[in-house]
Write an enzyme that holds these catalytic residues in place. Sequence first.
Site, PDB file in Angstrom:
ATOM      1  N   CYS A   1      11.341  69.621  19.767  1.00 23.12           N
ATOM      2  CA  CYS A   1      11.283  68.688  20.911  1.00 23.12           C
ATOM      3  C   CYS A   1      11.405  69.490  22.195  1.00 23.12           C
ATOM      4  CB  CYS A   1      12.341  67.598  20.792  1.00 23.12           C
ATOM      5  SG  CYS A   1      13.972  68.159  20.292  1.00 23.12           S
TER       6      CYS A   1
ATOM      7  N   CYS B   1      14.886  70.731  23.483  1.00 22.03           N
ATOM      8  CA  CYS B   1      16.304  71.029  23.690  1.00 22.03           C
ATOM      9  C   CYS B   1      16.443  72.197  24.663  1.00 22.03           C
ATOM     10  CB  CYS B   1      16.975  71.366  22.366  1.00 22.03           C
ATOM     11  SG  CYS B   1      16.938  69.985  21.218  1.00 22.03           S
TER      12      CYS B   1
END
Lengths: 94, 218
Positions: free
Chosen positions: B121, B123
């Site tokens: 994703c 992070c």
Amino acid sequence: METKYQPGDKVQILQRNQPGHVRTPIYVRGKVGVIERIVGAFPNPETLAYGHSGLPYKMLYRVNFKQGELWSDYDGSPDDTLEIEIYEHWMAPA
Amino acid sequence: MSEHHHDHDHGHDHDGKPIQEDELPALEAQILETSVRELLIEKGVVSADDIRRAIEAMETRGESLGAKIVVRAWTDPAFKEKLLTSSDDALMEFGIDMRPMELCVVENTEDVHNMVVCTLCSCYPRPILGIPPAWYKRRDYRSRAVREPRAVLQEFGTELPDNRQVRVHDSNADLRYLVLPKRPEGTEGWTNDQLEALVTRDSMIGVSDVRSLDELVG
């Protein structure tokens, strides 16, 4: 919480197809690496992500892979590595 | 001809209105967020101004905090040791509480170059570096940084000798990563402000080194 693995141990990431909020990317599944450090116990993201408690906690490790183990045609230095966090229930002794 | 006219193919027509109505309809999650937010305000749990301030704080936080941490590590060996081994305690000295995340600080040396990506994703150590750059969230960076890191680094203008090891960190779970760049030679006796000016966002993600001294003077 007990740790099954110690830094330096060789582990193989499980080759498992599992839908949902799984934090083990496909490119490390089935690959052999070495435990770099124990991170600690964390809520299980596979249930936490769906509004559950994440219990029981899962032990999390950083695993170090040689890039050549991950990609057979890797063309950088043979010393290059990739490090990633893997939960204990995603690995087996190698 | 006074009216400039342009052909374009980016999926909408310009009909002369200042705002184009080509926003996508709200996702279910966005509708849920709006509903929960309105309820919290209505029940007096938080105020609209609390939310606005939190967003503003998030969006104005930038790499300067990260640069301060890096410079402290460059100039204070005891702090550096703490940052590398027990980062939570080190960050408390800067009033930063990352929990429930933990920060993992990785040090660049003569022999090792570290680089951070989140393949799953986006992070990112937001409490320290703020909002991630757009490229950090792109599929091509996320897939290529683990597959061909040296090629990606080269595209960022970062040339590494073959014998300098590249360590890629996939920030896929509960840790967040900060690269501690190498302090450049020739900066002995510099003030903290001068040193902080060398430390860039990209050097703390690990896609580049810090600013060169020439760049700073130039």
